[in-house]
Design a protein around this motif. Structure first.
Motif, PDB file in Angstrom:
ATOM      1  N   GLU A 125      34.950  21.394  32.460  1.00  0.00           N
ATOM      2  CA  GLU A 125      34.206  21.584  31.227  1.00  0.00           C
ATOM      3  C   GLU A 125      34.693  22.872  30.587  1.00  0.00           C
ATOM      4  O   GLU A 125      35.096  23.798  31.284  1.00  0.00           O
ATOM      5  N   PRO A 126      34.683  22.958  29.283  1.00  0.00           N
ATOM      6  CA  PRO A 126      35.273  24.125  28.606  1.00  0.00           C
ATOM      7  C   PRO A 126      34.389  25.344  28.674  1.00  0.00           C
ATOM      8  O   PRO A 126      33.169  25.254  28.787  1.00  0.00           O
ATOM      9  N   GLY A 127      35.027  26.502  28.603  1.00  0.00           N
ATOM     10  CA  GLY A 127      34.322  27.763  28.460  1.00  0.00           C
ATOM     11  C   GLY A 127      34.623  28.356  27.102  1.00  0.00           C
ATOM     12  O   GLY A 127      35.107  27.672  26.204  1.00  0.00           O
ATOM     13  N   MET A 128      34.370  29.659  26.958  1.00  0.00           N
ATOM     14  CA  MET A 128      34.560  30.301  25.667  1.00  0.00           C
ATOM     15  C   MET A 128      35.952  30.900  25.493  1.00  0.00           C
ATOM     16  O   MET A 128      36.297  31.350  24.415  1.00  0.00           O
ATOM     17  N   ASN A 129      36.756  30.935  26.558  1.00  0.00           N
ATOM     18  CA  ASN A 129      38.142  31.385  26.429  1.00  0.00           C
ATOM     19  C   ASN A 129      38.988  30.183  26.028  1.00  0.00           C
ATOM     20  O   ASN A 129      39.328  29.335  26.855  1.00  0.00           O
ATOM     21  N   HIS A 130      39.349  30.111  24.757  1.00  0.00           N
ATOM     22  CA  HIS A 130      40.062  28.937  24.258  1.00  0.00           C
ATOM     23  C   HIS A 130      41.520  28.905  24.705  1.00  0.00           C
ATOM     24  O   HIS A 130      42.218  27.922  24.456  1.00  0.00           O
ATOM     25  N   GLU A 131      41.974  29.972  25.355  1.00  0.00           N
ATOM     26  CA  GLU A 131      43.333  29.965  25.893  1.00  0.00           C
ATOM     27  C   GLU A 131      43.355  29.557  27.363  1.00  0.00           C
ATOM     28  O   GLU A 131      44.414  29.560  27.992  1.00  0.00           O
ATOM     29  N   ALA A 132      42.198  29.234  27.902  1.00  0.00           N
ATOM     30  CA  ALA A 132      42.113  28.663  29.249  1.00  0.00           C
ATOM     31  C   ALA A 132      41.940  27.150  29.126  1.00  0.00           C
ATOM     32  O   ALA A 132      41.327  26.668  28.171  1.00  0.00           O
ATOM     33  N   SER A 133      42.478  26.411  30.063  1.00  0.00           N
ATOM     34  CA  SER A 133      42.425  24.953  30.015  1.00  0.00           C
ATOM     35  C   SER A 133      41.363  24.424  30.963  1.00  0.00           C
ATOM     36  O   SER A 133      41.118  25.003  32.027  1.00  0.00           O
TER      37      SER A 133
END
Length: 432
Positions: free
Chosen positions: A251-259
């Motif tokens: 599931e996504p987090g707030m660091n958009h450069e992490a996958s």
């Protein structure tokens, strides 16, 4: 002055301006890179208390809209079937290697085994079957579903009595997220890579844990975190871009450069001893940050570290760490350490409910930490331990009212103690 000289002068001035702009831009970028952690820390310390007060005033849950955890909404609402909830069932004797300790005589051991047999069967008894009309029945939580009602598709049915409990409303919101996690994200839509130049076959999280590629945007390799960040408490507190790399989820987090973590990465991660060893080091890094020590790598048993008072104070005052711990627990369950979940949750339950520490963490422990545990039997034991040690039992909303009534009966206790884990020989006692 001739037109030629004017033209040359204009070009020179323009080039000087362009040169000065580039130098200033580089200087500004450099200053931002070295000071952003400081500014983020100041911003967090100033505005977090204000935001917490406003959110609590309107009855909104603290974890909503966080940097590190996704907002739960109708798009990722799971279908509550309960059929996959026992996907990690620990075999009998999973904790056997650690349960026999010095000082137990044979008679006491035999008594514990007898109590354990009774306790193992307790939750499977017919009296633990819960009707959806129960005042505190949560349609998003399959903890109390049995073999007979695992096909239930009930999702949300607000009872008149439950509407009076604002805690139940917050628990119900949290349950959607935790049920989605425990059921392996049944409604998750696979997202496209954030970087369009990244092929669909790339595995950035696995590559990071194997030491092949750095985290973004920090540009640090896994060994940098393990070797250079341990004990750097201000950095760990103020920098918010590393947690998604150290503990990746589907599931996504707030660091958009992490996958987000993929199914393919999970399969390969679980086969890699290097990746799993590095995850264990990441876990110990964050435990140290929270004032906790891993004292048994086989069972996941934890205890207070020597500097626990200072670290507990930081944890209690910076509640975004509640979200980080939720992420850590989820990651442990996904990437090969599900047996580490219950010991850490029990530690927090005992600290908050028995010792009265970490008051700002208590609700996250009950709403999120407990329900991240994949093993249903262990989850039920944790809830029972929480209920037996919760002072205002009329305000306890984390299990159906019928079960609370059962636990309130005098014969349900063991030797007059409020320790829900003393009954289970397959569960090693956690040191505090």
């Amino acid at each position: 002055m001739s037109p030629l000289l004017l033209g040359l002068s204009g070009q020179v001035v323009l080039k000087m301006i362009w040169f000065a702009y580039n130098r200033a831009r580089c200087l500004i970028e450099w200053l931002w890179r070295i000071t952003r952690g400081f500014f983020l820390c100041c911003f967090t310390r100033v505005f977090t208390p204000i935001a917490r007060y406003v959110l609590s005033a309107i009855g909104w849950r603290e974890e909503h809209g966080s940097r590190n955890e996704p907002e739960v909404n109708d798009e990722n609402k799971p279908q509550t079937t309960g059929s996959q909830d026992d996907r990690v069932e620990e075999p009998v004797g999973q904790w056997e290697a650690g349960r026999l300790t010095a000082g137990f005589d044979r008679k006491a051991e035999e008594r514990e085994e007898e109590d354990a047999e009774e306790e193992e069967d307790e939750f499977d008894q017919e009296e633990y079957q819960v009707d959806p009309s129960d005042e505190l029945y949560c349609g998003y939580d399959s903890t109390w579903e049995t073999g007979e009602d695992q096909s239930s598709t009930h999702r949300r049915g607000r009872r008149p009595g439950a509407s009076r409990h604002y805690k139940f409303s917050r628990f119900e919101n949290a349950s959607r997220d935790m049920q989605n996690y425990r059921h392996d994200y049944p409604s998750q839509i696979r997202r496209q890579p954030w970087n369009q130049n990244m092929s669909s076959d790339d595995k950035p999280n696995l590559g990071f844990y194997l030491g092949n590629n750095p985290s973004l945007p920090d540009g640090l390799y896994i060994h940098n975190f393990h070797n250079d960040w341990k004990g750097e408490y201000n950095t760990l507190e103020c920098v918010h871009t590393f947690i998604q790399w150290l503990f990746p989820l589907q599931e996504p987090g707030m660091n958009h450069e992490a996958s987000t973590l993929t199914k393919e990465e999970i399969k390969e991660f679980l086969k890699s001893s290097t990746a799993k060893e590095n995850l264990l080091k990441s876990y110990e890094l964050m435990l140290d940050f929270y004032g906790i020590e891993l004292c048994d790598k086989e069972t996941g048993e934890v205890k207070r570290a020597s500097n626990w008072r200072q670290r507990f104070s930081n944890l209690n005052n910076h509640t975004h760490n509640n979200l980080r711990i939720t992420r850590i627990l989820k990651c442990l369950g996904t990437l090969g350490y599900p047996h580490y979940q219950a010991p850490l949750v029990h530690f927090f339950l005992e600290e908050t409910l028995v010792h009265g520490e970490l008051p700002n963490v208590k609700e996250s422990v009950l709403n999120f930490f407990v329900f991240s545990v994949l093993d249903k039997k262990q989850r039920r034991k944790l809830i029972k331990f929480a209920y037996l040690n919760y002072d205002a039992k009329d305000e306890f909303v984390w299990c159906p009212r019928k079960i609370q009534i059962l636990w309130s009966e005098p014969h349900r206790g063991v030797h007059g103690r409020k320790d829900g884990f003393e009954h289970y020989p397959d569960q090693k006692q956690y040191q505090i």
